[in-house]
Enzyme design. Sequence first.
Site, PDB file in Angstrom:
ATOM      1  CE  LYS A  55      -3.706  -2.530   2.293  1.00 57.96           C
ATOM      2  NZ  LYS A  55      -4.370  -2.917   3.546  1.00 57.96           N
ATOM      3  CD  GLN A  99      -3.400  -4.764   6.595  1.00 58.51           C
ATOM      4  OE1 GLN A  99      -3.553  -3.696   6.021  1.00 58.51           O
ATOM      5  NE2 GLN A  99      -3.752  -5.914   6.060  1.00 58.51           N
ATOM      6  CG  ASP A 122      -9.633  -0.748   5.310  1.00 56.63           C
ATOM      7  OD1 ASP A 122      -9.323  -1.129   4.169  1.00 56.63           O
ATOM      8  OD2 ASP A 122      -8.946  -0.965   6.327  1.00 56.63           O
TER       9      ASP A 122
HETATM   10  N1  GUN Z   1      -6.663  -7.418   6.050  1.00 54.77           N
HETATM   11  C1  GUN Z   1      -6.934  -8.081   4.895  1.00 54.77           C
HETATM   12  N2  GUN Z   1      -7.511  -7.249   4.007  1.00 54.77           N
HETATM   13  C2  GUN Z   1      -7.600  -6.052   4.604  1.00 54.77           C
HETATM   14  C3  GUN Z   1      -8.089  -4.789   4.182  1.00 54.77           C
HETATM   15  O1  GUN Z   1      -8.599  -4.614   3.067  1.00 54.77           O
HETATM   16  N3  GUN Z   1      -7.986  -3.774   5.087  1.00 54.77           N
HETATM   17  C4  GUN Z   1      -7.459  -3.947   6.326  1.00 54.77           C
HETATM   18  N4  GUN Z   1      -7.435  -2.904   7.144  1.00 54.77           N
HETATM   19  N5  GUN Z   1      -7.000  -5.104   6.747  1.00 54.77           N
HETATM   20  C5  GUN Z   1      -7.061  -6.144   5.891  1.00 54.77           C
END
Ligand code: GUN
Length: 296
Positions: A55, A99, A122
Amino acid sequence: MTDPKIIDGKALSSQLMGEIASEVASLLDQGLPAPHLAAVLVGDDPASQSYVASKEKACKQAGLISSLYKLPGDISMTKLFEVIDFLNTDPEIDGFIVQMPLPPQLDPGKVIERINPSRDVDGFHPVNAGRMMQGIPGFVPATPLGIMTMLERYRIPTEGKHCVVLGRSNIVGTPVSLLMSRKATPGNATVTLCHSKTPDISDLSLRADILIAAIGQPGFVKAKMVKEGAVVIDVGIHRITDSAREKGYYITGDVDFGEVYPKCGMITPVPGGVGLMTIVSLLQNTLKAAQKTYQY
Ligand code: GUN
């Protein structure tokens, strides 16, 4: 030559990254700051570290600012809330993510509810989930958004089609089934959501015009489960140890690509499919946060 059966996440995500970069450039031209995405990483889970690193890399590539808040794995809920409260209000930050998964002492539901929904890029906060359910504009979770963007940009018809979704997670299966059934384009599909208690998944998946596999099991979808000519969207990303490979592993999805490819109409490969779209969608959400598209 491009393969007309492949829905190419690599090519599409790179095109969309270019579109994001030019929108960022136009903000800068107006004297506005670049959009700023913050990520909170609790503990040292290798998969989470790798997702967050991807990211950050994508942000840099498209001209967004990214910052990482690395917190110890034994952090308390109170301390994590202090960090979230800062990110909720700091004027330099447009959007942030926490996350997942989180260590067991932290309640993910309470953590998500603490996030300011106007900065919840998110799209996990109940306010954003509720808005999506009612068809009100808001932040849509990145993977479902990436899937909808693929369908839209490849002009894959969805109206009146039967879409079967495998998996009911809050992150993918449940939101994508809502989006596919919504009165919108893409959307207007008849949706069947299958999960671990569905007695005969093959019987349903065989009737899918569009099959979305988000079940979390490598190679789960076999050719005998897919209708001739169906569009197959593979959300799975699994790292399989293989000493014969140079890297010692290979990446595969929820679909047995070798079997399904000859039978389907179109398919997203793994790697090079939905995964890349997820990151781009998060950046699109951050751009919207910076442009104050959704202020609740
Ligand atoms: N863990 C797996 N996919 C995601 C996501 O799209 N966002 C977040 N914050 N954690 C994740």
